[in-house]
Design an enzyme around this catalytic site. Structure first.
Site, PDB file in Angstrom:
ATOM      1  N   ARG A   1       7.949 -16.344   2.958  1.00 26.72           N
ATOM      2  CA  ARG A   1       7.506 -15.183   2.170  1.00 26.72           C
ATOM      3  C   ARG A   1       8.122 -13.896   2.733  1.00 26.72           C
ATOM      4  O   ARG A   1       9.057 -13.350   2.160  1.00 26.72           O
ATOM      5  CB  ARG A   1       5.960 -15.138   2.165  1.00 26.72           C
ATOM      6  CG  ARG A   1       5.356 -14.171   1.147  1.00 26.72           C
ATOM      7  CD  ARG A   1       5.362 -12.727   1.554  1.00 26.72           C
ATOM      8  NE  ARG A   1       4.682 -12.470   2.831  1.00 26.72           N
ATOM      9  CZ  ARG A   1       4.740 -11.299   3.453  1.00 26.72           C
ATOM     10  NH1 ARG A   1       5.436 -10.292   2.947  1.00 26.72           N
ATOM     11  NH2 ARG A   1       4.125 -11.117   4.620  1.00 26.72           N
ATOM     12  N   ASP A   2       7.659 -13.458   3.889  1.00 24.77           N
ATOM     13  CA  ASP A   2       8.160 -12.193   4.457  1.00 24.77           C
ATOM     14  C   ASP A   2       9.663 -12.324   4.721  1.00 24.77           C
ATOM     15  O   ASP A   2      10.424 -11.372   4.540  1.00 24.77           O
ATOM     16  CB  ASP A   2       7.418 -11.891   5.763  1.00 24.77           C
ATOM     17  CG  ASP A   2       7.319 -10.413   6.076  1.00 24.77           C
ATOM     18  OD1 ASP A   2       8.007  -9.627   5.412  1.00 24.77           O
ATOM     19  OD2 ASP A   2       6.561 -10.044   6.991  1.00 24.77           O
TER      20      ASP A   2
ATOM     21  N   HIS B   1       1.442  -9.235  13.915  1.00 28.30           N
ATOM     22  CA  HIS B   1       2.534  -9.446  12.934  1.00 28.30           C
ATOM     23  C   HIS B   1       3.620  -8.426  13.285  1.00 28.30           C
ATOM     24  O   HIS B   1       3.585  -7.285  12.825  1.00 28.30           O
ATOM     25  CB  HIS B   1       1.975  -9.238  11.521  1.00 28.30           C
ATOM     26  CG  HIS B   1       2.960  -9.353  10.413  1.00 28.30           C
ATOM     27  ND1 HIS B   1       2.935 -10.390   9.487  1.00 28.30           N
ATOM     28  CD2 HIS B   1       4.000  -8.570  10.039  1.00 28.30           C
ATOM     29  CE1 HIS B   1       3.903 -10.226   8.603  1.00 28.30           C
ATOM     30  NE2 HIS B   1       4.564  -9.111   8.909  1.00 28.30           N
TER      31      HIS B   1
ATOM     32  N   HIS C   1       7.460  -7.015  13.562  1.00 25.40           N
ATOM     33  CA  HIS C   1       8.870  -7.031  13.150  1.00 25.40           C
ATOM     34  C   HIS C   1       9.697  -6.573  14.356  1.00 25.40           C
ATOM     35  O   HIS C   1       9.186  -5.927  15.276  1.00 25.40           O
ATOM     36  CB  HIS C   1       9.078  -6.147  11.923  1.00 25.40           C
ATOM     37  CG  HIS C   1       8.578  -6.794  10.655  1.00 25.40           C
ATOM     38  ND1 HIS C   1       9.416  -7.397   9.747  1.00 25.40           N
ATOM     39  CD2 HIS C   1       7.323  -6.952  10.164  1.00 25.40           C
ATOM     40  CE1 HIS C   1       8.704  -7.894   8.741  1.00 25.40           C
ATOM     41  NE2 HIS C   1       7.423  -7.637   8.969  1.00 25.40           N
TER      42      HIS C   1
ATOM     43  N   CYS D   1      10.833  -5.861   4.742  1.00 27.08           N
ATOM     44  CA  CYS D   1       9.972  -5.511   3.606  1.00 27.08           C
ATOM     45  C   CYS D   1      10.779  -4.642   2.630  1.00 27.08           C
ATOM     46  O   CYS D   1      11.405  -3.666   3.044  1.00 27.08           O
ATOM     47  CB  CYS D   1       8.745  -4.739   4.093  1.00 27.08           C
ATOM     48  SG  CYS D   1       7.720  -4.114   2.754  1.00 27.08           S
TER      49      CYS D   1
ATOM     50  N   ASN E   1      10.877 -10.460  11.022  1.00 27.38           N
ATOM     51  CA  ASN E   1       9.755 -10.675  11.955  1.00 27.38           C
ATOM     52  C   ASN E   1      10.275 -11.211  13.275  1.00 27.38           C
ATOM     53  O   ASN E   1      11.400 -11.705  13.359  1.00 27.38           O
ATOM     54  CB  ASN E   1       8.797 -11.737  11.388  1.00 27.38           C
ATOM     55  CG  ASN E   1       8.144 -11.285  10.108  1.00 27.38           C
ATOM     56  OD1 ASN E   1       8.729 -11.408   9.048  1.00 27.38           O
ATOM     57  ND2 ASN E   1       6.944 -10.765  10.213  1.00 27.38           N
TER      58      ASN E   1
HETATM   59  P1  HMG Z   1       1.882  -1.520 -10.894  1.00 30.88           P
HETATM   60  O1  HMG Z   1       3.157  -1.255 -11.629  1.00 30.88           O
HETATM   61  O2  HMG Z   1       1.050  -0.349 -10.491  1.00 30.88           O
HETATM   62  O3  HMG Z   1       0.971  -2.598 -11.648  1.00 30.88           O
HETATM   63  O4  HMG Z   1       2.226  -2.362  -9.600  1.00 30.88           O
HETATM   64  P2  HMG Z   1       0.351  -2.677 -13.066  1.00 30.88           P
HETATM   65  O5  HMG Z   1      -0.991  -3.280 -12.884  1.00 30.88           O
HETATM   66  O6  HMG Z   1       0.456  -1.357 -13.778  1.00 30.88           O
HETATM   67  O7  HMG Z   1       1.281  -3.728 -13.815  1.00 30.88           O
HETATM   68  C1  HMG Z   1       2.647  -3.455 -14.121  1.00 30.88           C
HETATM   69  C2  HMG Z   1       3.287  -4.731 -14.627  1.00 30.88           C
HETATM   70  O8  HMG Z   1       3.293  -5.733 -13.596  1.00 30.88           O
HETATM   71  C3  HMG Z   1       2.548  -5.359 -15.802  1.00 30.88           C
HETATM   72  O9  HMG Z   1       3.514  -6.042 -16.579  1.00 30.88           O
HETATM   73  C4  HMG Z   1       1.661  -6.367 -15.144  1.00 30.88           C
HETATM   74  O10 HMG Z   1       1.290  -7.433 -15.985  1.00 30.88           O
HETATM   75  C5  HMG Z   1       2.557  -6.878 -14.034  1.00 30.88           C
HETATM   76  P3  HMG Z   1       4.143  -5.392 -17.932  1.00 30.88           P
HETATM   77  O11 HMG Z   1       2.955  -5.087 -18.788  1.00 30.88           O
HETATM   78  O12 HMG Z   1       4.876  -4.131 -17.466  1.00 30.88           O
HETATM   79  O13 HMG Z   1       5.050  -6.452 -18.441  1.00 30.88           O
HETATM   80  N1  HMG Z   1       1.802  -7.393 -12.899  1.00 30.88           N
HETATM   81  C6  HMG Z   1       1.944  -8.623 -12.394  1.00 30.88           C
HETATM   82  N2  HMG Z   1       2.755  -9.647 -12.723  1.00 30.88           N
HETATM   83  C7  HMG Z   1       2.642 -10.777 -12.000  1.00 30.88           C
HETATM   84  N3  HMG Z   1       1.782 -10.919 -10.957  1.00 30.88           N
HETATM   85  C8  HMG Z   1       0.981  -9.896 -10.598  1.00 30.88           C
HETATM   86  C9  HMG Z   1       1.054  -8.698 -11.334  1.00 30.88           C
HETATM   87  N4  HMG Z   1       0.398  -7.536 -11.218  1.00 30.88           N
HETATM   88  C10 HMG Z   1       0.870  -6.747 -12.181  1.00 30.88           C
HETATM   89  N5  HMG Z   1       0.155 -10.061  -9.568  1.00 30.88           N
HETATM   90  C11 HMG Z   1       1.625  -4.052  -8.022  1.00 30.88           C
HETATM   91  C12 HMG Z   1       1.211  -2.765  -8.709  1.00 30.88           C
HETATM   92  C13 HMG Z   1       0.651  -4.269  -6.883  1.00 30.88           C
HETATM   93  C14 HMG Z   1       1.550  -5.195  -9.008  1.00 30.88           C
HETATM   94  C15 HMG Z   1       3.088  -3.913  -7.497  1.00 30.88           C
HETATM   95  O14 HMG Z   1       3.162  -2.733  -6.769  1.00 30.88           O
HETATM   96  C16 HMG Z   1       3.515  -5.050  -6.633  1.00 30.88           C
HETATM   97  O15 HMG Z   1       3.682  -6.195  -7.099  1.00 30.88           O
HETATM   98  N6  HMG Z   1       3.749  -4.788  -5.336  1.00 30.88           N
HETATM   99  C17 HMG Z   1       4.099  -5.863  -4.414  1.00 30.88           C
HETATM  100  C18 HMG Z   1       4.746  -5.270  -3.234  1.00 30.88           C
HETATM  101  C19 HMG Z   1       5.080  -6.353  -2.251  1.00 30.88           C
HETATM  102  O16 HMG Z   1       4.932  -7.534  -2.473  1.00 30.88           O
HETATM  103  N7  HMG Z   1       5.586  -5.894  -1.097  1.00 30.88           N
HETATM  104  C20 HMG Z   1       5.994  -6.791  -0.056  1.00 30.88           C
HETATM  105  C21 HMG Z   1       4.845  -7.473   0.608  1.00 30.88           C
HETATM  106  S1  HMG Z   1       3.926  -6.456   1.741  1.00 30.88           S
HETATM  107  C22 HMG Z   1       4.741  -6.684   3.231  1.00 30.88           C
HETATM  108  O17 HMG Z   1       5.798  -7.252   3.274  1.00 30.88           O
HETATM  109  C23 HMG Z   1       4.060  -6.258   4.500  1.00 30.88           C
HETATM  110  C24 HMG Z   1       3.495  -7.448   5.281  1.00 30.88           C
HETATM  111  O18 HMG Z   1       4.518  -8.374   5.615  1.00 30.88           O
HETATM  112  C25 HMG Z   1       2.848  -6.951   6.586  1.00 30.88           C
HETATM  113  C26 HMG Z   1       3.734  -5.992   7.363  1.00 30.88           C
HETATM  114  O19 HMG Z   1       4.855  -6.369   7.757  1.00 30.88           O
HETATM  115  O20 HMG Z   1       3.273  -4.869   7.552  1.00 30.88           O
HETATM  116  C27 HMG Z   1       2.421  -8.179   4.479  1.00 30.88           C
HETATM  117 MG    MG Z   2       5.902  -8.164   7.368  1.00 28.30          MG
END
Ligand code: HMG
Ligand code: MG
Length: 311
Positions: free
Chosen positions: A19-20, A211, A213, A244, A253
């Site tokens: 995933r990450d 966690h 990086h 990310c 990581n």
């Molecule tokens: P948004 O644009 O505010 O969401 O995004 P929305 O609710 O307005 O929806 C927009 C569109 O996305 C819609 O589709 C929804 O249906 C769709 P449209 O009508 O435009 O066709 N949608 C989805 N589709 C599939 N699955 C879903 C979903 N939700 C909405 N679950 C949202 C808000 C949270 C969805 C967006 O910002 C997002 O997906 N962000 C993900 C970011 C991400 O994954 N980042 C990486 C992971 S975090 C990380 O790596 C850190 C970590 O490793 C720890 C660390 O290292 O610190 C964990």
């Molecule tokens: Mg991470």
């Protein structure tokens, strides 16, 4: 021999490579490669794999095939397959895909929260409350991430007590474990210790995970510092892959191979076969056409080469 009173006897590795590690890859990585990686990790003895992320495919296109990946792997005895979910829509998809655990992800930095999930910290916590409740209702455990715990790419330094406040709220909402994410890999052992001590004021150390990086090369030192405070769960990524998409400049990581080697050297069990793990790392490095970022994997490669050549 373990050398400090707080040091755990056993460490749980949460393998986040699928995933990450892969979420930020610029070219598509096939479901077949993802499955091949996860199969090899399980074969090496990894018992917890964060295999997918059910978020908007517009935001993280690399993770769009999570359901397919999980379906191909199926359930495995003694192995937890988990997925990241940012909202109820993501949880519904994850439950349908049959995951055993999910993770919600908040941040300790307002700007990062906006960039990563398009809402404030408070809004994210309000959004997670029904997600956590619905997951628990379905007998699915929930982990909580806090990002930017040792620095933010947009805001700079982050107060450990600001991290502890978000971590505590996730814990009180029902997350059984809080993973402290050094998203930009800027932490140092001294800051790691202060962070863990701040979180331990309201959360038991058994419910904290590290966690880290490795952007500034301190990740393995931070693991050692967290171990010394009694932390016994670490997220890591085989071959050190990753980053990310919403944290510019951040690298992968801490490499799982490096964490396992460190633990072995300290007499701490992981249940993972280091050499089979290195094979999983070689598989994904080859698929991504990239050198491993793991120093330990490089040493193993060199040792194997010398043995083959008889030198
Ligand atoms: P948004 O644009 O505010 O969401 O995004 P929305 O609710 O307005 O929806 C927009 C569109 O996305 C819609 O589709 C929804 O249906 C769709 P449209 O009508 O435009 O066709 N949608 C989805 N589709 C599939 N699955 C879903 C979903 N939700 C909405 N679950 C949202 C808000 C949270 C969805 C967006 O910002 C997002 O997906 N962000 C993900 C970011 C991400 O994954 N980042 C990486 C992971 S975090 C990380 O790596 C850190 C970590 O490793 C720890 C660390 O290292 O610190 C964990
Ligand atoms: Mg991470």
């Amino acid at each position: 021999m373990r050398d400090a009173a707080l040091m755990p006897a056993r460490v749980c590795i949460v393998e986040v490579g699928p995933r990450d590690g892969l979420q930020n890859e610029p070219s598509p990585v096939s479901a077949e490669v993802k499955v091949g990686l996860i199969e090899r990790l399980i074969d090496a003895g990894v018992t917890y794999v964060e295999a997918a992320s059910f978020d908007s495919p517009k935001w993280v296109p690399q993770m769009a095939d999570g359901a397919d990946v999980l379906a191909r792997i199926g359930r495995r005895e003694g192995v937890t397959l988990a997925a990241l979910v940012p909202n109820m829509k993501g949880l519904e998809a994850a439950l349908q895909a049959g995951v055993e655990e999910v993770a919600v992800f908040a941040a300790a930095s307002e700007t990062f929260s906006q960039k990563n999930i398009n809402c404030s910290i408070d809004e994210s916590l309000a959004r997670f409350a029904p997600v956590i409740a619905a997951a628990r209702e379905a007998d699915v455990r929930v982990r909580g991430y806090v990002s930017c715990v040792l620095g933010c790419p947009f805001e700079g330094a982050i107060d450990p007590h600001a991290v502890a406040r978000v971590a505590r709220r996730l814990f009180e909402m029902g997350c059984y474990e809080i993973s402290l994410g050094d998203t930009i890999g800027a932490g140092t052992p001294h800051k790691t210790k202060a962070l863990i001590d701040a979180c331990m004021e309201s959360i038991p150390v058994t419910a904290l995970a590290g966690h880290f990086h490795d952007t500034w090369g301190m990740a393995i030192a931070n693991v050692a510092a967290a171990l010394a405070r009694g932390v016994a769960t670490f997220d890591s990524s085989v071959s050190g892959i990753g980053g990310c998409p919403y944290s510019p400049g951040a690298t992968g990581n801490v490499a799982t191979e490096d964490v396992v080697y460190l633990c072995e050297g300290m007499g701490i069990e992981t249940g993972i076969d280091l050499y089979k793990l290195a094979d999983a790392g070689a598989f994904i490095s080859q698929a991504l056409k990239r050198e491993t970022s793991s120093r330990v994997a490089r040493a193993i490669e060199g040792k194997r080469h010398r043995e083959t050549c008889g030198t």
